[in-house]
Design a protein around this motif. Sequence first.
Motif, PDB file in Angstrom:
ATOM      1  N   THR A 103     -15.818   0.369  10.939  1.00  0.00           N
ATOM      2  CA  THR A 103     -16.701  -0.465  10.123  1.00  0.00           C
ATOM      3  C   THR A 103     -15.967  -1.033   8.914  1.00  0.00           C
ATOM      4  O   THR A 103     -16.169  -2.189   8.538  1.00  0.00           O
ATOM      5  N   ILE A 104     -15.094  -0.243   8.318  1.00  0.00           N
ATOM      6  CA  ILE A 104     -14.312  -0.719   7.168  1.00  0.00           C
ATOM      7  C   ILE A 104     -13.390  -1.857   7.586  1.00  0.00           C
ATOM      8  O   ILE A 104     -13.314  -2.899   6.918  1.00  0.00           O
ATOM      9  N   PHE A 105     -12.681  -1.679   8.714  1.00  0.00           N
ATOM     10  CA  PHE A 105     -11.817  -2.753   9.199  1.00  0.00           C
ATOM     11  C   PHE A 105     -12.629  -3.983   9.593  1.00  0.00           C
ATOM     12  O   PHE A 105     -12.206  -5.112   9.367  1.00  0.00           O
ATOM     13  N   TYR A 106     -13.795  -3.774  10.173  1.00  0.00           N
ATOM     14  CA  TYR A 106     -14.668  -4.883  10.560  1.00  0.00           C
ATOM     15  C   TYR A 106     -15.092  -5.677   9.322  1.00  0.00           C
ATOM     16  O   TYR A 106     -15.028  -6.904   9.312  1.00  0.00           O
ATOM     17  N   ALA A 107     -15.509  -4.977   8.279  1.00  0.00           N
ATOM     18  CA  ALA A 107     -15.933  -5.650   7.046  1.00  0.00           C
ATOM     19  C   ALA A 107     -14.772  -6.398   6.407  1.00  0.00           C
ATOM     20  O   ALA A 107     -14.954  -7.499   5.864  1.00  0.00           O
ATOM     21  N   ALA A 108     -13.579  -5.836   6.467  1.00  0.00           N
ATOM     22  CA  ALA A 108     -12.415  -6.502   5.878  1.00  0.00           C
ATOM     23  C   ALA A 108     -12.034  -7.754   6.666  1.00  0.00           C
ATOM     24  O   ALA A 108     -11.550  -8.730   6.095  1.00  0.00           O
ATOM     25  N   ALA A 109     -12.257  -7.758   7.968  1.00  0.00           N
ATOM     26  CA  ALA A 109     -11.874  -8.894   8.808  1.00  0.00           C
ATOM     27  C   ALA A 109     -12.965  -9.954   8.908  1.00  0.00           C
ATOM     28  O   ALA A 109     -12.718 -11.045   9.416  1.00  0.00           O
ATOM     29  N   LEU A 110     -14.154  -9.660   8.419  1.00  0.00           N
ATOM     30  CA  LEU A 110     -15.289 -10.553   8.624  1.00  0.00           C
ATOM     31  C   LEU A 110     -15.076 -11.936   8.019  1.00  0.00           C
ATOM     32  O   LEU A 110     -15.299 -12.945   8.692  1.00  0.00           O
ATOM     33  N   ASN A 111     -14.649 -12.037   6.780  1.00  0.00           N
ATOM     34  CA  ASN A 111     -14.451 -13.351   6.165  1.00  0.00           C
ATOM     35  C   ASN A 111     -13.227 -14.090   6.691  1.00  0.00           C
ATOM     36  O   ASN A 111     -13.321 -15.269   7.017  1.00  0.00           O
ATOM     37  N   PRO A 112     -12.058 -13.451   6.776  1.00  0.00           N
ATOM     38  CA  PRO A 112     -10.900 -14.216   7.248  1.00  0.00           C
ATOM     39  C   PRO A 112     -10.997 -14.641   8.717  1.00  0.00           C
ATOM     40  O   PRO A 112     -10.659 -15.766   9.062  1.00  0.00           O
ATOM     41  N   LEU A 113     -11.460 -13.752   9.587  1.00  0.00           N
ATOM     42  CA  LEU A 113     -11.536 -14.080  11.010  1.00  0.00           C
ATOM     43  C   LEU A 113     -12.847 -14.738  11.400  1.00  0.00           C
ATOM     44  O   LEU A 113     -12.908 -15.480  12.367  1.00  0.00           O
ATOM     45  N   GLY A 114     -13.910 -14.425  10.682  1.00  0.00           N
ATOM     46  CA  GLY A 114     -15.228 -14.934  11.021  1.00  0.00           C
ATOM     47  C   GLY A 114     -16.021 -13.910  11.805  1.00  0.00           C
ATOM     48  O   GLY A 114     -15.475 -12.936  12.341  1.00  0.00           O
ATOM     49  N   PHE A 115     -17.328 -14.129  11.878  1.00  0.00           N
ATOM     50  CA  PHE A 115     -18.219 -13.174  12.519  1.00  0.00           C
ATOM     51  C   PHE A 115     -17.927 -13.010  14.003  1.00  0.00           C
ATOM     52  O   PHE A 115     -17.861 -11.896  14.524  1.00  0.00           O
ATOM     53  N   ILE A 116     -17.748 -14.121  14.703  1.00  0.00           N
ATOM     54  CA  ILE A 116     -17.590 -14.055  16.155  1.00  0.00           C
ATOM     55  C   ILE A 116     -16.324 -13.283  16.536  1.00  0.00           C
ATOM     56  O   ILE A 116     -16.377 -12.361  17.360  1.00  0.00           O
ATOM     57  N   LEU A 117     -15.196 -13.624  15.945  1.00  0.00           N
ATOM     58  CA  LEU A 117     -13.942 -12.965  16.315  1.00  0.00           C
ATOM     59  C   LEU A 117     -13.897 -11.513  15.863  1.00  0.00           C
ATOM     60  O   LEU A 117     -13.448 -10.645  16.607  1.00  0.00           O
ATOM     61  N   SER A 118     -14.353 -11.235  14.643  1.00  0.00           N
ATOM     62  CA  SER A 118     -14.296  -9.847  14.160  1.00  0.00           C
ATOM     63  C   SER A 118     -15.276  -8.961  14.911  1.00  0.00           C
ATOM     64  O   SER A 118     -14.967  -7.806  15.222  1.00  0.00           O
ATOM     65  N   THR A 119     -16.444  -9.482  15.257  1.00  0.00           N
ATOM     66  CA  THR A 119     -17.412  -8.699  16.031  1.00  0.00           C
ATOM     67  C   THR A 119     -16.893  -8.453  17.445  1.00  0.00           C
ATOM     68  O   THR A 119     -17.006  -7.334  17.969  1.00  0.00           O
ATOM     69  N   ALA A 120     -16.328  -9.470  18.051  1.00  0.00           N
ATOM     70  CA  ALA A 120     -15.761  -9.299  19.390  1.00  0.00           C
ATOM     71  C   ALA A 120     -14.623  -8.278  19.362  1.00  0.00           C
ATOM     72  O   ALA A 120     -14.537  -7.413  20.240  1.00  0.00           O
ATOM     73  N   ALA A 121     -13.765  -8.344  18.340  1.00  0.00           N
ATOM     74  CA  ALA A 121     -12.661  -7.384  18.235  1.00  0.00           C
ATOM     75  C   ALA A 121     -13.191  -5.962  18.053  1.00  0.00           C
ATOM     76  O   ALA A 121     -12.694  -5.018  18.683  1.00  0.00           O
ATOM     77  N   ALA A 122     -14.197  -5.801  17.211  1.00  0.00           N
ATOM     78  CA  ALA A 122     -14.771  -4.469  16.998  1.00  0.00           C
ATOM     79  C   ALA A 122     -15.408  -3.947  18.282  1.00  0.00           C
ATOM     80  O   ALA A 122     -15.279  -2.761  18.618  1.00  0.00           O
ATOM     81  N   LEU A 123     -16.069  -4.827  19.017  1.00  0.00           N
ATOM     82  CA  LEU A 123     -16.715  -4.406  20.261  1.00  0.00           C
ATOM     83  C   LEU A 123     -15.719  -4.193  21.397  1.00  0.00           C
ATOM     84  O   LEU A 123     -16.059  -3.596  22.417  1.00  0.00           O
ATOM     85  N   LEU A 124     -14.499  -4.659  21.228  1.00  0.00           N
ATOM     86  CA  LEU A 124     -13.446  -4.363  22.192  1.00  0.00           C
ATOM     87  C   LEU A 124     -12.760  -3.032  21.870  1.00  0.00           C
ATOM     88  O   LEU A 124     -12.405  -2.275  22.765  1.00  0.00           O
TER      89      LEU A 124
END
Length: 170
Positions: A103-124
């Motif tokens: 969750t911490i990495f997801y929150a850190a990646a949310l703005n630079p990568l965007g919701f779609i890419l960071s959510t997909a990465a977290a779900l992978l």
Amino acid sequence: MKKKKSLWVETIIMVIIAALCAYVFIASNAYKSESKLFPQVVSALTFVCSAAGILLRIKDIVKQHGAAPEQSAAEEAPSGEKAEDKKSILQRIPNHYLAMIGTIFYAAALNPLGFILSTAAALLVLPRAFGYKNWKVIIPVALVFSLGLYFLFSNVFYIRLPAGILKGIL
């Protein structure tokens, strides 16, 4: 004794979460009609889950009130080594800690990568960390879920999510 104390702590935490959910639900009435839908839905669902958790914890506390003390958790393995020593590093980390780190990495990646890419990465990554290995399921679920949530939030809840590096496309 430790288990009983843990149940009480969990119960108190769930009561605090339920109280915060009630506050968010009431406070969101000040928002415009389309803006208050999401916080009210989320706070109501979280309140229901917290209330169910509180009831289950209270049931466990009542059940354990007369129970005998549990055996030691550090039992020896047949070979003489402790069972904990044979686990790999990922198996030693409890799943809830892996989820918090993710969750911490997801929150850190949310703005630079965007919701779609960071959510997909977290779900992978997270299903693999928890031991699920079927990529034929993980990849489509990650893509459909992240795209579906993005369009749900933007078109139904009217909430803008970070587009990140996909800003020109979306």
